[in-house]
Design a protein around this motif. Sequence first.
Motif, short mmCIF file in Angstrom:
data_model
loop_
_atom_site.label_atom_id
_atom_site.label_comp_id
_atom_site.label_asym_id
_atom_site.label_seq_id
_atom_site.Cartn_x
_atom_site.Cartn_y
_atom_site.Cartn_z
N ALA A 1 14.23 28.44 -5.05
CA ALA A 1 13.78 27.06 -4.83
C ALA A 1 12.64 27.00 -3.83
O ALA A 1 11.80 26.11 -3.88
N THR A 2 12.60 27.97 -2.90
CA THR A 2 11.56 27.94 -1.87
C THR A 2 10.28 28.61 -2.33
O THR A 2 9.18 28.11 -2.11
N LEU B 1 5.73 28.03 -1.53
CA LEU B 1 5.77 28.20 -2.98
C LEU B 1 4.64 29.12 -3.44
O LEU B 1 3.49 28.93 -3.08
N GLY C 1 9.66 29.97 -5.60
CA GLY C 1 9.36 29.92 -7.04
C GLY C 1 10.31 30.84 -7.78
O GLY C 1 10.82 31.81 -7.20
N TRP C 2 10.52 30.55 -9.08
CA TRP C 2 11.60 31.21 -9.80
C TRP C 2 11.21 32.50 -10.52
O TRP C 2 12.04 33.38 -10.72
N ARG D 1 20.75 24.24 -8.97
CA ARG D 1 19.34 24.58 -8.83
C ARG D 1 18.45 23.33 -8.78
O ARG D 1 17.57 23.21 -7.94
N GLY D 2 18.70 22.40 -9.68
CA GLY D 2 17.89 21.18 -9.75
C GLY D 2 18.00 20.37 -8.47
O GLY D 2 16.99 19.90 -7.93
N GLN E 1 16.16 21.98 -5.62
CA GLN E 1 14.71 21.86 -5.71
C GLN E 1 14.18 20.50 -5.29
O GLN E 1 13.00 20.35 -5.02
N ARG E 2 15.08 19.50 -5.23
CA ARG E 2 14.64 18.17 -4.79
C ARG E 2 14.59 18.07 -3.27
O ARG E 2 14.04 17.11 -2.73
N LEU F 1 13.90 22.96 3.23
CA LEU F 1 14.57 24.02 2.47
C LEU F 1 14.29 25.38 3.12
O LEU F 1 15.18 26.23 3.23
N ARG G 1 10.47 20.97 0.72
CA ARG G 1 10.29 22.42 0.83
C ARG G 1 10.40 22.96 2.26
O ARG G 1 10.98 23.99 2.50
#
Lengths: 244, 73
Positions: free
Chosen positions: A33-34, A112, A36-37, A173-174, A177-178, A184, A181
């Motif tokens: 999430a921080t 990111l 990128g996947w 995960r969703g 991600q909200r 997070l 950042r």
Amino acid sequence: MTSTGPIAVLISTFLASGVEAIEMVTIVVGVGATRGWRSTWIGVAAGFGVLAVVVAVAGLALRAVPIGPLRLVVGALLLTFGLQWFRKGVMRVAARGFAGIGGVVHEDEAELWTEPRIDWTAFTLAFKGVTLEGLEIAILVVAFGAGANQLGAGIIGASAALVLFGAAGLLLRGSVQRVPRSFLQLIVGVLLTTFGTFWSLEGIGVEWPGSDAAILGLLVVYGATAAIFVSLERQRLFGLRPAV
Amino acid sequence: MKLIWSWIVGFGRFWYGYIFGDDWTVSVAVFIGLIVSGVLTANHVVAWWLIPVIVVVMLGISLRRASNRPRKS
């Protein structure tokens, strides 16, 4: 002759592996999430690949793997890296505040990864989380399963824990991600510092009071430290009184 | 040869950044703390508290140092 039943082995392995699986999923979801996947998933896949090879080659000899030195190395690396995100997270949350960063990604401060080449930081963090925790799960399976002559039940218990907590991580995960950042990054920094502290000291033979429950204690201490430092930084930056 | 060298330099830079980052003193303090914890444990002295204390103290020092540094913009 006393022998542990398959249900007992299945439950024991499920619960013990569940603790390790939660740690693994926490790291993977936080890093993904921080940063990128894409690179995180590559790290996860590489980690499971290495694990599969190790398990296939070593098999029952896994009980002889020196887990102490491995915990020390992985823990120390997670600790030093986690502290960097901890520090950056405090500075960024202090500068922007929780309200000011909501939903907006500032290019200059985001961790990111946007470049097309692989992000080795995300790869390494995910890879280490998966290999260390996965190896611990494999050792648990061998210890519980083979020890009680119920290897099949052990494998089922550990696989169920991995699938269940992995699915929970995917579902969360969703939501993760909200989260803004910078905030997070602070949360993941605190988590990596917590796991890093716990594993590195466990690796050198330190006995934690309460065993694995000490992780929660560390989380509380580092979480409170983060809140205090954010307040102090905000006071320093804007002359504000520390938030309660 | 140049490609290999640049790869080695890049590899070294990655690990330096990964371990030491912006403030190398924090990582050095952690490594010293781990060594001391190991020595204490080997001598049967309770040592679990040392690294958390180092983490909190070094973070405070590092943050203060960073905020005293002149900002770029």
